[in-house]
Scaffold this active site. Structure first.
Site, PDB file in Angstrom:
ATOM      1  N   SER A   1      -8.297   0.221   9.380  1.00 43.32           N
ATOM      2  CA  SER A   1      -8.597  -1.146   8.950  1.00 43.32           C
ATOM      3  C   SER A   1     -10.037  -1.483   9.306  1.00 43.32           C
ATOM      4  O   SER A   1     -10.545  -1.095  10.364  1.00 43.32           O
ATOM      5  CB  SER A   1      -7.665  -2.144   9.625  1.00 43.32           C
ATOM      6  OG  SER A   1      -8.042  -3.473   9.307  1.00 43.32           O
TER       7      SER A   1
ATOM      8  N   LEU B   1       0.814  -1.215   0.000  1.00 41.74           N
ATOM      9  CA  LEU B   1       0.000   0.000   0.000  1.00 41.74           C
ATOM     10  C   LEU B   1       0.848   1.266   0.000  1.00 41.74           C
ATOM     11  O   LEU B   1       0.534   2.219  -0.723  1.00 41.74           O
ATOM     12  CB  LEU B   1      -0.943  -0.014   1.201  1.00 41.74           C
ATOM     13  CG  LEU B   1      -1.858   1.201   1.345  1.00 41.74           C
ATOM     14  CD1 LEU B   1      -2.696   1.425   0.100  1.00 41.74           C
ATOM     15  CD2 LEU B   1      -2.733   1.064   2.587  1.00 41.74           C
TER      16      LEU B   1
ATOM     17  N   TYR C   1      -4.015  -5.478  16.856  1.00 42.05           N
ATOM     18  CA  TYR C   1      -4.067  -4.649  15.652  1.00 42.05           C
ATOM     19  C   TYR C   1      -5.393  -3.896  15.573  1.00 42.05           C
ATOM     20  O   TYR C   1      -5.437  -2.686  15.316  1.00 42.05           O
ATOM     21  CB  TYR C   1      -3.885  -5.545  14.431  1.00 42.05           C
ATOM     22  CG  TYR C   1      -3.879  -4.818  13.109  1.00 42.05           C
ATOM     23  CD1 TYR C   1      -2.840  -3.959  12.772  1.00 42.05           C
ATOM     24  CD2 TYR C   1      -4.906  -5.014  12.191  1.00 42.05           C
ATOM     25  CE1 TYR C   1      -2.818  -3.302  11.554  1.00 42.05           C
ATOM     26  CE2 TYR C   1      -4.900  -4.371  10.957  1.00 42.05           C
ATOM     27  CZ  TYR C   1      -3.859  -3.510  10.645  1.00 42.05           C
ATOM     28  OH  TYR C   1      -3.852  -2.858   9.440  1.00 42.05           O
TER      29      TYR C   1
ATOM     30  N   LYS D   1      -6.009   0.242  15.722  1.00 41.99           N
ATOM     31  CA  LYS D   1      -6.644   0.980  14.630  1.00 41.99           C
ATOM     32  C   LYS D   1      -7.919   1.681  15.098  1.00 41.99           C
ATOM     33  O   LYS D   1      -8.236   2.789  14.629  1.00 41.99           O
ATOM     34  CB  LYS D   1      -6.953   0.037  13.470  1.00 41.99           C
ATOM     35  CG  LYS D   1      -5.706  -0.480  12.753  1.00 41.99           C
ATOM     36  CD  LYS D   1      -4.916   0.653  12.116  1.00 41.99           C
ATOM     37  CE  LYS D   1      -3.781   0.125  11.255  1.00 41.99           C
ATOM     38  NZ  LYS D   1      -3.032   1.194  10.567  1.00 41.99           N
TER      39      LYS D   1
END
Length: 260
Positions: free
Chosen positions: A141, A17, A156, A160
């Protein structure tokens, strides 16, 4: 061009990305400043973005080291005179598991990178962004909104979610300076990590890559798995003046897998 004569920092410029964002920003006319921990990879991507070196500069940057985030912001101003947009793409996404499987050290490392590090990079760039108004785009995300039962990523997802909430506060705090703060949250994103997943599942299930991909695609509203290039296009839009009336928002790029 959406970013003509703008200067854009992309933190976490890796082969997926981050690279796509850098290439898209360059295509849209920006000067591009790249930061990541891997110097060799940075050099390769910078050469791909602009072989002449006229509109790209890079520097190894670990966003958990606040001195290094300040140095990257200073490099952007020294080379190109200003910072018009910051894209926070750097992330630690390899820690899997729920509470029982995640060590405290791993949890702290993920939060230190994804939340604290991204905020440190933002703080370092903010003096330049506030001078003329600008944009901050966090890469979030979908997992912080939709739990993935068969592949939990507690650390994670929590990091986020914290970053998305922080974006709301930053949008309010720096709105009077005409600094916009938004989040782009991809779901399944066809790029290097998902390609690796497709290969792994193909071997594990003894089926073709195409069969594994088709199984993922059938979960989407669109018969398509959005790519890292698609996410990069959304990032570039939010970094541009075309999005001058948008702040404090989250844009899902997920082919309609999850809607809210």
């Amino acid at each position: 061009m959406l970013l003509a004569d703008k200067t854009v920092i992309v933190s976490g410029t890796g082969p997926g990305l981050g690279r796509e964002i850098a290439l898209a920003a360059m295509r849209e006319g920006a000067n591009v400043v790249l930061g990541a921990r891997n110097a060799d990879r940075l050099a390769e991507i910078a050469d791909e973005v602009d072989p002449t070196g006229a509109r790209v500069v890079w520097q190894p940057t670990d966003i958990t080291d606040h001195a290094q985030t300040e140095a990257l912001a200073a490099l952007a101003v020294k080379r190109f005179g200003t910072i018009d947009a910051l894209v926070n793409c750097a992330a630690l996404d390899t820690v899997a598991g729920g509470l029982e499987q995640t060590s405290w050290d791993d949890l702290r490392a993920v939060l230190e990178t994804n939340l604290v590090g991204s905020l440190a990079m933002t703080k370092a760039a903010m003096p330049a962004l506030r001078r003329d108004g600008g944009a901050v785009v966090f890469v979030g995300s979908q997992v912080d909104m939709k739990v993935v039962v068969d592949h939990p990523q507690l650390a994670y997802a929590a990091s986020k979610a914290g970053l998305r909430t922080a974006a709301h506060y930053l949008a309010q705090e720096y709105g009077p300076d005409r600094v916009r703060v938004n989040t782009v949250s991809p779901g399944w994103m066809l790029g290097p990590p998902v390609e690796a997943y497709l290969g792994y599942m193909s071997a594990a299930q003894q089926v073709s890559r195409e069969a594994v991909l088709a199984d993922l695609e059938q979960k989407m509203a669109l018969p398509y798995l959005a790519s890292d290039g698609d996410t990069a296009e959304a990032v570039v839009f939010l970094a541009s003046d075309r999005a001058r009336g948008i702040t404090g928002q989250t844009l899902l790029v997920n082919a309609g897998e999850y809607m809210r």
